[in-house]
Design a protein around this motif. Structure first.
Motif, PDB file in Angstrom:
ATOM      1  N   ALA A  26       0.831  -1.204   0.000  1.00  0.00           N
ATOM      2  CA  ALA A  26       0.000   0.000   0.000  1.00  0.00           C
ATOM      3  C   ALA A  26       0.866   1.254   0.000  1.00  0.00           C
ATOM      4  CB  ALA A  26      -0.912  -0.015   1.226  1.00  0.00           C
ATOM      5  N   ALA A  27       1.983   1.218   0.746  1.00  0.00           N
ATOM      6  CA  ALA A  27       2.878   2.377   0.750  1.00  0.00           C
ATOM      7  C   ALA A  27       3.480   2.608  -0.625  1.00  0.00           C
ATOM      8  CB  ALA A  27       3.975   2.163   1.792  1.00  0.00           C
ATOM      9  N   GLU A  28       3.849   1.532  -1.310  1.00  0.00           N
ATOM     10  CA  GLU A  28       4.416   1.668  -2.642  1.00  0.00           C
ATOM     11  C   GLU A  28       3.369   2.192  -3.625  1.00  0.00           C
ATOM     12  OE1 GLU A  28       7.128   1.591  -5.776  1.00  0.00           O
ATOM     13  OE2 GLU A  28       7.362   1.600  -3.586  1.00  0.00           O
ATOM     14  N   VAL A  29       2.119   1.667  -3.525  1.00  0.00           N
ATOM     15  CA  VAL A  29       1.052   2.140  -4.416  1.00  0.00           C
ATOM     16  C   VAL A  29       0.777   3.615  -4.178  1.00  0.00           C
ATOM     17  CG1 VAL A  29      -1.415   1.946  -4.924  1.00  0.00           C
ATOM     18  CG2 VAL A  29      -0.028  -0.121  -4.678  1.00  0.00           C
ATOM     19  N   ALA A  30       0.759   4.046  -2.903  1.00  0.00           N
ATOM     20  CA  ALA A  30       0.515   5.452  -2.594  1.00  0.00           C
ATOM     21  C   ALA A  30       1.651   6.323  -3.122  1.00  0.00           C
ATOM     22  CB  ALA A  30       0.359   5.638  -1.089  1.00  0.00           C
ATOM     23  N   ARG A  31       2.888   5.833  -2.984  1.00  0.00           N
ATOM     24  CA  ARG A  31       4.028   6.618  -3.488  1.00  0.00           C
ATOM     25  C   ARG A  31       3.950   6.788  -5.005  1.00  0.00           C
ATOM     26  NH1 ARG A  31       8.721   6.084  -5.933  1.00  0.00           N
ATOM     27  NH2 ARG A  31       8.338   3.850  -6.281  1.00  0.00           N
ATOM     28  N   VAL A  32       3.668   5.697  -5.715  1.00  0.00           N
ATOM     29  CA  VAL A  32       3.578   5.776  -7.174  1.00  0.00           C
ATOM     30  C   VAL A  32       2.431   6.674  -7.588  1.00  0.00           C
ATOM     31  CG1 VAL A  32       3.131   4.439  -9.264  1.00  0.00           C
ATOM     32  CG2 VAL A  32       4.672   3.532  -7.506  1.00  0.00           C
ATOM     33  N   SER A  33       1.296   6.593  -6.881  1.00  0.00           N
ATOM     34  CA  SER A  33       0.141   7.431  -7.226  1.00  0.00           C
ATOM     35  C   SER A  33       0.465   8.908  -7.059  1.00  0.00           C
ATOM     36  CB  SER A  33      -1.056   7.061  -6.335  1.00  0.00           C
ATOM     37  OG  SER A  33      -1.435   5.719  -6.538  1.00  0.00           O
ATOM     38  N   ARG A  34       1.201   9.241  -5.985  1.00  0.00           N
ATOM     39  CA  ARG A  34       1.570  10.641  -5.791  1.00  0.00           C
ATOM     40  C   ARG A  34       2.534  11.116  -6.877  1.00  0.00           C
ATOM     41  NH1 ARG A  34       1.739   8.815  -0.355  1.00  0.00           N
ATOM     42  NH2 ARG A  34       4.014   8.562  -0.474  1.00  0.00           N
ATOM     43  N   VAL A  35       3.475  10.246  -7.253  1.00  0.00           N
ATOM     44  CA  VAL A  35       4.408  10.622  -8.317  1.00  0.00           C
ATOM     45  C   VAL A  35       3.672  10.840  -9.637  1.00  0.00           C
ATOM     46  CG1 VAL A  35       6.359   9.822  -9.702  1.00  0.00           C
ATOM     47  CG2 VAL A  35       6.382   9.511  -7.216  1.00  0.00           C
ATOM     48  N   LYS A  36       2.769   9.934  -9.968  1.00  0.00           N
ATOM     49  CA  LYS A  36       2.006  10.042 -11.212  1.00  0.00           C
ATOM     50  C   LYS A  36       1.158  11.313 -11.221  1.00  0.00           C
ATOM     51  CE  LYS A  36      -0.120   6.461 -12.784  1.00  0.00           C
ATOM     52  NZ  LYS A  36      -0.983   5.269 -12.820  1.00  0.00           N
ATOM     53  N   PHE A  37       0.543  11.622 -10.066  1.00  0.00           N
ATOM     54  CA  PHE A  37      -0.281  12.825 -10.015  1.00  0.00           C
ATOM     55  C   PHE A  37       0.584  14.079 -10.147  1.00  0.00           C
ATOM     56  CE2 PHE A  37      -2.301  16.194  -7.461  1.00  0.00           C
ATOM     57  CZ  PHE A  37      -3.488  16.344  -8.179  1.00  0.00           C
ATOM     58  N   LYS A  38       1.755  14.023  -9.526  1.00  0.00           N
ATOM     59  CA  LYS A  38       2.646  15.184  -9.590  1.00  0.00           C
ATOM     60  C   LYS A  38       3.140  15.414 -11.014  1.00  0.00           C
ATOM     61  CE  LYS A  38       6.827  17.066  -7.479  1.00  0.00           C
ATOM     62  NZ  LYS A  38       7.920  16.839  -6.480  1.00  0.00           N
ATOM     63  N   GLU A  39       3.366  14.309 -11.724  1.00  0.00           N
ATOM     64  CA  GLU A  39       3.835  14.420 -13.105  1.00  0.00           C
ATOM     65  C   GLU A  39       2.712  14.664 -14.092  1.00  0.00           C
ATOM     66  OE1 GLU A  39       6.928  14.608 -13.897  1.00  0.00           O
ATOM     67  OE2 GLU A  39       7.632  14.231 -11.842  1.00  0.00           O
ATOM     68  N   GLY A  40       1.465  14.660 -13.600  1.00  0.00           N
ATOM     69  CA  GLY A  40       0.330  14.941 -14.471  1.00  0.00           C
ATOM     70  C   GLY A  40      -0.176  13.750 -15.246  1.00  0.00           C
ATOM     71  N   VAL A  41       0.240  12.552 -14.886  1.00  0.00           N
ATOM     72  CA  VAL A  41      -0.229  11.372 -15.624  1.00  0.00           C
ATOM     73  C   VAL A  41      -1.173  10.541 -14.767  1.00  0.00           C
ATOM     74  CG1 VAL A  41       1.817  11.247 -17.080  1.00  0.00           C
ATOM     75  CG2 VAL A  41       1.792  10.060 -14.864  1.00  0.00           C
ATOM     76  N   GLY A  42      -1.491  11.015 -13.572  1.00  0.00           N
ATOM     77  CA  GLY A  42      -2.408  10.298 -12.698  1.00  0.00           C
ATOM     78  C   GLY A  42      -3.515  11.216 -12.232  1.00  0.00           C
ATOM     79  N   SER A  43      -4.615  10.624 -11.748  1.00  0.00           N
ATOM     80  CA  SER A  43      -5.767  11.400 -11.298  1.00  0.00           C
ATOM     81  C   SER A  43      -5.700  11.648  -9.806  1.00  0.00           C
ATOM     82  CB  SER A  43      -7.066  10.674 -11.659  1.00  0.00           C
ATOM     83  OG  SER A  43      -7.173   9.471 -10.918  1.00  0.00           O
ATOM     84  N   ASN A  44      -6.397  12.693  -9.419  1.00  0.00           N
ATOM     85  CA  ASN A  44      -6.500  13.005  -7.995  1.00  0.00           C
ATOM     86  C   ASN A  44      -7.273  11.917  -7.256  1.00  0.00           C
ATOM     87  OD1 ASN A  44      -8.593  14.409  -5.919  1.00  0.00           O
ATOM     88  ND2 ASN A  44      -6.522  15.269  -5.691  1.00  0.00           N
ATOM     89  N   LEU A  45      -8.253  11.335  -7.873  1.00  0.00           N
ATOM     90  CA  LEU A  45      -9.043  10.275  -7.255  1.00  0.00           C
ATOM     91  C   LEU A  45      -8.168   9.056  -6.957  1.00  0.00           C
ATOM     92  CD1 LEU A  45     -11.782   9.222  -6.348  1.00  0.00           C
ATOM     93  CD2 LEU A  45     -12.209   8.436  -8.688  1.00  0.00           C
ATOM     94  N   GLU A  46      -7.231   8.796  -7.839  1.00  0.00           N
ATOM     95  CA  GLU A  46      -6.314   7.676  -7.622  1.00  0.00           C
ATOM     96  C   GLU A  46      -5.450   7.918  -6.379  1.00  0.00           C
ATOM     97  OE1 GLU A  46      -2.795   5.251 -10.032  1.00  0.00           O
ATOM     98  OE2 GLU A  46      -3.801   6.984 -10.940  1.00  0.00           O
ATOM     99  N   VAL A  47      -5.020   9.164  -6.174  1.00  0.00           N
ATOM    100  CA  VAL A  47      -4.219   9.500  -4.996  1.00  0.00           C
ATOM    101  C   VAL A  47      -5.046   9.348  -3.722  1.00  0.00           C
ATOM    102  CG1 VAL A  47      -2.976  11.356  -3.806  1.00  0.00           C
ATOM    103  CG2 VAL A  47      -2.717  11.050  -6.282  1.00  0.00           C
ATOM    104  N   VAL A  48      -6.285   9.841  -3.763  1.00  0.00           N
ATOM    105  CA  VAL A  48      -7.150   9.752  -2.592  1.00  0.00           C
ATOM    106  C   VAL A  48      -7.411   8.290  -2.232  1.00  0.00           C
ATOM    107  CG1 VAL A  48      -9.457  10.224  -1.701  1.00  0.00           C
ATOM    108  CG2 VAL A  48      -8.232  11.980  -2.985  1.00  0.00           C
TER     109      VAL A  48
END
Length: 555
Positions: free
Chosen positions: A493-515
C-alpha cells in the motif's frame, strides 16, 4: 481483559487504533490531590519492567492479598502457641452478705440414770448408766465468713495431642498456600499491566503515524491547490483532498482524546494515581517480538511460506520436489500449526508445575490430607500437665480481710488468728475419647470425600491447561501469520501510494487515484498495528499459559 484493550484500540472506528503517542510527553492539567495519595511531581519515566514492578508493589488488590498472607502467618503463630506453657493469674474478692447455709445431720445422745442404777450405787454396788439416742433433725449451719477472697496462679503444659502435631504441619502448608495465592494475584497483575503497556506503545506509534499522514496530505493539498490556481487542476480535486484531510484531522483529534483514556487504563492497572504524569520509555521496536524465534519455539515454520520466518515475500511459486519423508514432516508441521497442538518433543518437556494453578491445587491436596489425618487423630488421648498455687482468705469485715495475717499472727488472748491460707497442687490430666456418637466417623468421611474431590480436580485442571496451551499456541501462530500478511500489505500500500503521488505530480495520474491510494494506505497501517498488538497480546497469553510470564517479570 484482552477484549477491553481492543475496544480502546478500535474505539475510533476502522481507521484508527486507540492512541497513546506524543501526548504522553504532556503533563495533564493539575488537579487537587486525592486523599491518601501523594501529589504528582513531574513526569514519571516508565518502562514495561518499571510498570510491572510498581504494580506488584503498589496495586491495591495485591496489597489486600498480601494482608491475607500476613493473616496466614499469624494463624501459624496461633497454632504453635497452643503447645507452649499456658500461665494464668486470677484474683477475686466477694461480699457474702447472706451466707449460704447447709443442713448437717449428726447424732446426739444423753446419759440416763435409772432408779435401779441409783439403788445399786447407794448400796455400794456397780451402777451402769444407760445411753439413749436423741431424735434430732438435720440442722442448718453457715460455713465461712461474710468477706472472702482468693488469688492463684496456674500453669498447664500440653504433653501430647495428636491433633496439635498435625496442626503444626498443616499450618506450614496453609502459609505456603497463602503465598501461592499471592503469586497468582501477581501473575494476573503482570498480565494486565503488560497488555495495557503494549496497547499504549502501539497506540503511540499509530498516533505518530497519523501526524505524519496529516503532514503528507497537507503537502499534497497545497500542491493541488497551487495547480488549481494555475488552471491545471479542477476545484473538485482540491475539495476531494480537503474532505479527506478533514476526516483525518477528526481521527487525529479522537486519537488524542483516547490517548488519555489509554494512559488512564495503564495507571489503573498499575495502581498509580491518575494525576501522576508518565512518560513511556520503551519503544515499540524494542517490544516487537522476534517472529522467527517465536516460530522456532512453537516448532512451526512460517505458515505463508512453509520454509522460513521472514513472512510473505513475492507471489508463491511451485515448491521444489522433496523426498517423501520431508513431505510427510511438512504436512505434520502444518497440521500441528493448524490444530494448535504441542509437538511431541515439546509436550514431553511441558511441566504442569510451571502453572501456579497446578501448584496451588497440589497444596490444597496436601491440606486435605492433613485435615483427614487430623480428624483421625481425634481418637488419640490427650495429656496435659497442670500446676497451681494460691492463697484464700476470709474475715467478717473488709479491714480484717485485707490484713493478710499469716500463720505467726496471734490475737490479744494469744490464740492464732490467721486469715489467709496457702494451697497448691500439681497433676496430670488425661483425656481418652471413648464414644462421641459417631461424630468423628462422619467427620473422617467428609474429609476423605474432600480429598477425593481435589484429586479428581487434577485431571480437569490438566485438561484445562492443555486446552489453554493449545489455544494460546494457535492464537499466537495465527497472529504471526496475520502480522506477516499485514506487513506485506502495508509495504504494498505504501508503494502504491508513493507511485500514485508521483504520477499525479507528473500529471499522468488522477486526484481520485491518490485519494484512493492514501485511504488504502491508512487502512493498511491500521490493520498492521492491530495485528502487531494482537501478536504482543498473544505472546503474553502464551507466556501465561506456559507459566513463564511470572518468571520473566521477575528478571
Amino acid at each position: 481483559m484482552k477484549n477491553n484493550l481492543r475496544v480502546l484500540l478500535l474505539a475510533a472506528g476502522p481507521g484508527l487504533l486507540a492512541p497513546v503517542g506524543s501526548a504522553l510527553a504532556q503533563t495533564p492539567a493539575a488537579r487537587p490531590a486525592i486523599a491518601g495519595q501523594s501529589a504528582a511531581v513531574g513526569n514519571m519515566p516508565l518502562s514495561l519492567q518499571q510498570a510491572v514492578d510498581y504494580a506488584i508493589k503498589n496495586k491495591s488488590s495485591l496489597l489486600a492479598t498480601r494482608l491475607g498472607e500476613q493473616t496466614a502467618r499469624a494463624r501459624v503463630g496461633e497454632i504453635r502457641a497452643a503447645g507452649l506453657p499456658q500461665v494464668s493469674v486470677a484474683a477475686n474478692v466477694a461480699d457474702n452478705f447472706k451466707l449460704q447455709k447447709s443442713l448437717v445431720s449428726f447424732p446426739l445422745s444423753q446419759t440416763v440414770l435409772t432408779q435401779e442404777s441409783l439403788q445399786n450405787a447407794n448400796s455400794g454396788q456397780e451402777a451402769v448408766l444407760e445411753t439413749r439416742q436423741l431424735a434430732v433433725p438435720p440442722q442448718p449451719f453457715a460455713f465461712g465468713l461474710r468477706h472472702a477472697g482468693n488469688t492463684s496462679a496456674s500453669v498447664s503444659q500440653l504433653l501430647f495431642d495428636g491433633s496439635y502435631l498435625i496442626g503444626l504441619r498443616a499450618a506450614k502448608v496453609y502459609e505456603e498456600l497463602a503465598k501461592k495465592q499471592t503469586q497468582q494475584a501477581e501473575i494476573d497483575v503482570v498480565e494486565q499491566v503488560s497488555k495495557a503497556y503494549y496497547s499504549t506503545l502501539v497506540a503511540r506509534e499509530r498516533l505518530q503515524l497519523l501526524a505524519r499522514n496529516v503532514q503528507r496530505l497537507d503537502t499534497i493539498l497545497y500542491q493541488t491547490n497551487q495547480t488549481f490556481k494555475a488552471g491545471f487542476a479542477e476545484k473538485l480535486d482540491v475539495q476531494r483532498l480537503q474532505v479527506q484531510r478533514n476526516n483525518l484531522v477528526v481521527e487525529q483529534q479522537k486519537a488524542e482524546r483516547l490517548t488519555e483514556l489509554s494512559v488512564a487504563l495503564l495507571k489503573f492497572q498499575m495502581g498509580l494515581p491518575q494525576d501522576q504524569a508518565v512518560q513511556l520509555t520503551d519503544s515499540l521496536g524494542a517490544a516487537v517480538v522476534d517472529a522467527g524465534a517465536l516460530r522456532q519455539r512453537l516448532g512451526v515454520a512460517s505458515f505463508a511460506t512453509g520454509g522460513g520466518v521472514t513472512g510473505l515475500g513475492s507471489v508463491p511459486t511451485t515448491p521444489a520436489p522433496a523426498t517423501s519423508n520431508a513431505d510427510a514432516q511438512n504436512r505434520q508441521d502444518q497440521q500441528t500449526a493448524l490444530s494448535g497442538a504441542r509437538p511431541g518433543q515439546l509436550a514431553a518437556t511441558f511441566n504442569y508445575n510451571n502453572r501456579i494453578e497446578f501448584s496451588t491445587l497440589e497444596t490444597q491436596q496436601a491440606l486435605a490430607g492433613l485435615d483427614l489425618a487430623n480428624r483421625r487423630a481425634g481418637a488419640y488421648p490427650r495429656l496435659v500437665a497442670t500446676a497451681a498455687y494460691g492463697f484464700t482468705g476470709s474475715a467478717n469485715s473488709w479491714g480484717n480481710l485485707f490484713a493478710f495475717r499469716g500463720p505467726d499472727s496471734r490475737a490479744a488472748n494469744g490464740f492464732p488468728n490467721q486469715n489467709w491460707f496457702g494451697f497448691g497442687n500439681v497433676g496430670l490430666s488425661l483425656q481418652i475419647p471413648v464414644f462421641d456418637g459417631f461424630r468423628r466417623k462422619y467427620q473422617v468421611q467428609q474429609a476423605r470425600i474432600q480429598q477425593q474431590t481435589i484429586e479428581r480436580g487434577f485431571e480437569t485442571l490438566r485438561q484445562s491447561i492443555d486446552l489453554q496451551d493449545a489455544q494460546s499456541r494457535t492464537t499466537l501462530i495465527n497472529a504471526l501469520d496475520v502480522l506477516d500478511n499485514q506487513k506485506a500489505n502495508l509495504e504494498l500500500a505504501a508503494e502504491v501510494a508513493r507511485v500514485s503521488r508521483v504520477k499525479f505530480k507528473e500529471g499522468v495520474g488522477s486526484n481520485l487515484e491518490v485519494v484512493t491510494a492514501e485511504t488504502s494506505l491508512r487502512e493498511a497501517q491500521t490493520n498492521y498495528y492491530a495485528a502487531l498488538y494482537d501478536v504482543l497480546v498473544a505472546k503474553v497469553d502464551r507466556d501465561k499459559a506456559t507459566g513463564e510470564l511470572y518468571n520473566q517479570a521477575k528478571k
